[in-house]
Design an enzyme around this catalytic site. Sequence first.
Site, PDB file in Angstrom:
ATOM      1  N   ARG A  63     -10.422   2.085  15.514  1.00  0.00           N
ATOM      2  CA  ARG A  63     -10.024   1.876  13.940  1.00  0.00           C
ATOM      3  C   ARG A  63      -9.382   0.718  13.887  1.00  0.00           C
ATOM      4  O   ARG A  63      -8.655  -0.039  14.917  1.00  0.00           O
ATOM      5  CB  ARG A  63      -8.189   2.349  13.831  1.00  0.00           C
TER       6      ARG A  63
ATOM      7  N   HIS B   6      -1.522  -3.798   6.375  1.00  0.00           N
ATOM      8  CA  HIS B   6      -1.305  -2.912   5.044  1.00  0.00           C
ATOM      9  C   HIS B   6      -0.330  -3.232   4.621  1.00  0.00           C
ATOM     10  O   HIS B   6       0.483  -4.484   5.553  1.00  0.00           O
ATOM     11  CB  HIS B   6      -0.842  -1.374   6.056  1.00  0.00           C
TER      12      HIS B   6
END
Length: 472
Positions: A150, A155
Amino acid sequence: MKFFQASAICLLTLSGLVDARVTPYWSKQHLLGNPEAAVKAHDPYSPKYRDKYDRKVDSEGEGLDPLPYRNGDGTSVLGPWNRARSRQNPDLVRPPSTDHGTLQNMRWSFADSHIRIEEGGWTRQTTIRELPTSIELAGVNMRLDEGVIRELHWHMQAEWAYVLEGKVRITALDLEGGNAIEELEKGDLWYFPPGHPHSLQGLAPNGTEFLLIFDDGHFSEDSTFLLTDWLAHTPKSVLAENFRIAPEVFETIPKSEKYIFQGSMPGPIEKERPQGSAKNGIKKSKLQFTHKLLAQEPKNTTGGTVRIADSKTTFPISKTVAAAHLTLNPGAMREMHWHPTADEWSFFIKGRARVTIFASEGNARTFDYGPGDVGIVPKNMGHFIENLSDDEEVEVLEIFRADEFLDFSLFDWMASTPRRMVAEHLFQGDKERQEKFLDALEKGVEEVGAKDPIRYVPKDGYTGDDELQEEL
């Protein structure tokens, strides 16, 4: 033998356990050796069945087809009928008689979420878009195969995670330039504060699968800040200036995000850790981004185990997400309680459970949950979790947007309130039942304390007669 059967029926009837209207799974006809007739007469989803106590029914475990019959009311279904769905949600098909009002939906299954399939992995999410009551938290279920990455990203929201299966390597960077590289297994947690860059990679033959929690229900896994996406949208001349290298070096970088992709298997952590001195700004992070939750000593209760991880106890970095890992033994229940500071976002890992949510003003609604399901209980709403099965554990995560796990126990409240006050609220004018209830409170406090978060429940319920209970 006939004498014994007749005596048993008489004893049960005198005890108030069997009557002409209420006959649960042990019944007169079962005792008389006619189980087939008993099943027909006492199918919980038939017109003749009566149960004034709204006992639990494990329709999946019992192989029953729920129908909208309850204590003589309702009728059969003539139109199209999704039997698999009705078995998963028997208390929506035939709600307990105590349900009332129009409480919003508090249940969603990851099985109904769209899956984004990538090279060697997939992801699916449950946010406020899928479940409108999921206001405070959003969840993502992700799978990475062996060696699958990933990609490096960050974020706007904090990221909390629980490893469901397999093994995963994480990398992260803190605000002081310290890097973290760790390997985690089933039952381990990680937490990355907002804006902290990180990556994930599946290890071992089956890689990994995990649950991600973000502290905003509006979160979208598709809108994270990705390394390849940023570089693809930056002029190569700027990249050249930033990294002090010729612009043609960047001719073959990805033209769009990679997101999830197959990578090579990593070497040992110490060999992969960037080599550099603290003087030049490369150092090991002082922050502990991870925690081994299942390795933590549990709180043992009469009906299961509890492990709590929050910033006030075992996981200091997790400032915006608190969680409890619960196992409910067969037939046990998570006691009636409520949370005063945050909504509960539950993720069911194993087993089957029912939850009734009390929303005040006479409103209550019951939902059923199984593996991969998400449940919401808004702050301050009373609820419980009841294991529907008498054979299988329920394993569930209770997760909160909070720095500390907090709850109020109904039993604790009643036990801590003057006896007169409790008695006059619940049993005014009924001295016999007053004393039974108050004695039960005192006995519970004496035996296990005022708080017993997961309660043992005898397989055939409480009869008031210990010897008869053992016999049943």
